[in-house]
Design a protein around this motif. Sequence first.
Motif, mmCIF file in Angstrom:
data_model
loop_
_atom_site.group_PDB
_atom_site.id
_atom_site.type_symbol
_atom_site.label_atom_id
_atom_site.label_comp_id
_atom_site.label_asym_id
_atom_site.label_seq_id
_atom_site.Cartn_x
_atom_site.Cartn_y
_atom_site.Cartn_z
ATOM 1 N N ALA A 268 0.850 -1.191 0.000
ATOM 2 C CA ALA A 268 0.000 0.000 0.000
ATOM 3 C C ALA A 268 0.882 1.236 0.000
ATOM 4 N N VAL A 269 0.455 2.277 -0.712
ATOM 5 C CA VAL A 269 1.202 3.530 -0.736
ATOM 6 C C VAL A 269 0.239 4.699 -0.570
ATOM 7 N N LEU A 270 0.810 5.801 -0.090
ATOM 8 C CA LEU A 270 0.042 7.016 0.166
ATOM 9 C C LEU A 270 0.811 8.198 -0.410
ATOM 10 N N ALA A 271 0.160 8.966 -1.262
ATOM 11 C CA ALA A 271 0.802 10.124 -1.876
ATOM 12 C C ALA A 271 0.484 11.394 -1.091
ATOM 13 N N SER A 272 1.251 12.436 -1.352
ATOM 14 C CA SER A 272 1.073 13.690 -0.634
ATOM 15 C C SER A 272 -0.292 14.328 -0.900
ATOM 16 N N ASP A 273 -0.937 13.969 -2.001
ATOM 17 C CA ASP A 273 -2.271 14.528 -2.282
ATOM 18 C C ASP A 273 -3.380 13.716 -1.623
ATOM 19 N N GLY A 274 -2.976 12.704 -0.834
ATOM 20 C CA GLY A 274 -3.948 11.885 -0.119
ATOM 21 C C GLY A 274 -4.415 10.649 -0.861
ATOM 22 N N SER A 275 -4.014 10.490 -2.100
ATOM 23 C CA SER A 275 -4.428 9.315 -2.855
ATOM 24 C C SER A 275 -3.679 8.085 -2.362
ATOM 25 N N THR A 276 -4.305 6.930 -2.498
ATOM 26 C CA THR A 276 -3.715 5.667 -2.056
ATOM 27 C C THR A 276 -3.770 4.638 -3.184
ATOM 28 N N SER A 277 -2.927 3.636 -3.031
ATOM 29 C CA SER A 277 -2.879 2.541 -3.991
ATOM 30 C C SER A 277 -2.596 1.266 -3.216
ATOM 31 N N TYR A 278 -3.422 0.243 -3.417
ATOM 32 C CA TYR A 278 -3.284 -1.022 -2.696
ATOM 33 C C TYR A 278 -3.166 -2.172 -3.690
ATOM 34 N N ARG A 279 -2.378 -3.177 -3.306
ATOM 35 C CA ARG A 279 -2.389 -4.377 -4.127
ATOM 36 C C ARG A 279 -3.719 -5.080 -3.915
ATOM 37 N N ASP A 280 -4.185 -5.803 -4.924
ATOM 38 C CA ASP A 280 -5.532 -6.359 -4.895
ATOM 39 C C ASP A 280 -5.768 -7.270 -3.697
ATOM 40 N N SER A 281 -4.781 -8.034 -3.306
ATOM 41 C CA SER A 281 -4.979 -9.046 -2.257
ATOM 42 C C SER A 281 -5.232 -8.438 -0.874
ATOM 43 N N LYS B 274 -6.838 -5.184 -0.564
ATOM 44 C CA LYS B 274 -7.901 -4.171 -0.658
ATOM 45 C C LYS B 274 -9.081 -4.560 0.229
ATOM 46 N N GLY B 275 -9.594 -3.576 0.973
ATOM 47 C CA GLY B 275 -10.716 -3.831 1.867
ATOM 48 C C GLY B 275 -10.312 -4.385 3.219
ATOM 49 N N ARG B 276 -9.064 -4.792 3.365
ATOM 50 C CA ARG B 276 -8.590 -5.340 4.637
ATOM 51 C C ARG B 276 -7.521 -4.451 5.282
ATOM 52 N N PHE B 277 -6.679 -3.836 4.472
ATOM 53 C CA PHE B 277 -5.578 -2.999 4.968
ATOM 54 C C PHE B 277 -5.884 -1.534 4.687
ATOM 55 N N ASN C 160 -6.514 -5.752 8.952
ATOM 56 C CA ASN C 160 -7.641 -6.501 9.504
ATOM 57 C C ASN C 160 -7.848 -7.790 8.717
ATOM 58 N N SER C 161 -8.594 -8.686 9.297
ATOM 59 C CA SER C 161 -8.914 -9.969 8.626
ATOM 60 C C SER C 161 -7.645 -10.610 8.071
ATOM 61 N N LEU C 162 -6.648 -10.710 8.886
ATOM 62 C CA LEU C 162 -5.358 -11.235 8.420
ATOM 63 C C LEU C 162 -5.468 -12.697 8.016
ATOM 64 N N LYS C 163 -4.674 -13.050 7.002
ATOM 65 C CA LYS C 163 -4.650 -14.403 6.464
ATOM 66 C C LYS C 163 -3.231 -14.958 6.574
#
Length: 125
Positions: free
Chosen positions: A49-62, A64-67, A83-86
Amino acid sequence: QVDLVESGGDSVQAGGSLRLSCAASRRTYIDYCLGWYRQQPGQEREGVAVLASDGSTSYRDSVKGRFTISLDNTKTTLYLQMNSLKPEDTAVYYCAARPEAVAGTCRYYYGMDYYGKGTQVTVSS
């Protein structure tokens, strides 16, 4: 130079939660990209997961919705709520930074300039 120190790694059972923290030695630049990467046993390091200075985020598909990635108001502590760790989330998790990121390049599939030493997360079934 940016020094990054991770904490919060632990051993948990599947379905549990953890929050990782990353303390940066200095405030990030204006156009930064911050993120979490992980290296699973026998695998190459990968972006989570990454967070840019403009507040946008990017998550790997696996994940998403948990982290969830977030940054505190001082912009010196980065978090990863998991959350919901596997069991397949088991890995060494690294905090990472790119202090001067070109707009549009803050994505989990790109590398970073600085990495911390990592913190171990182990999820048992």
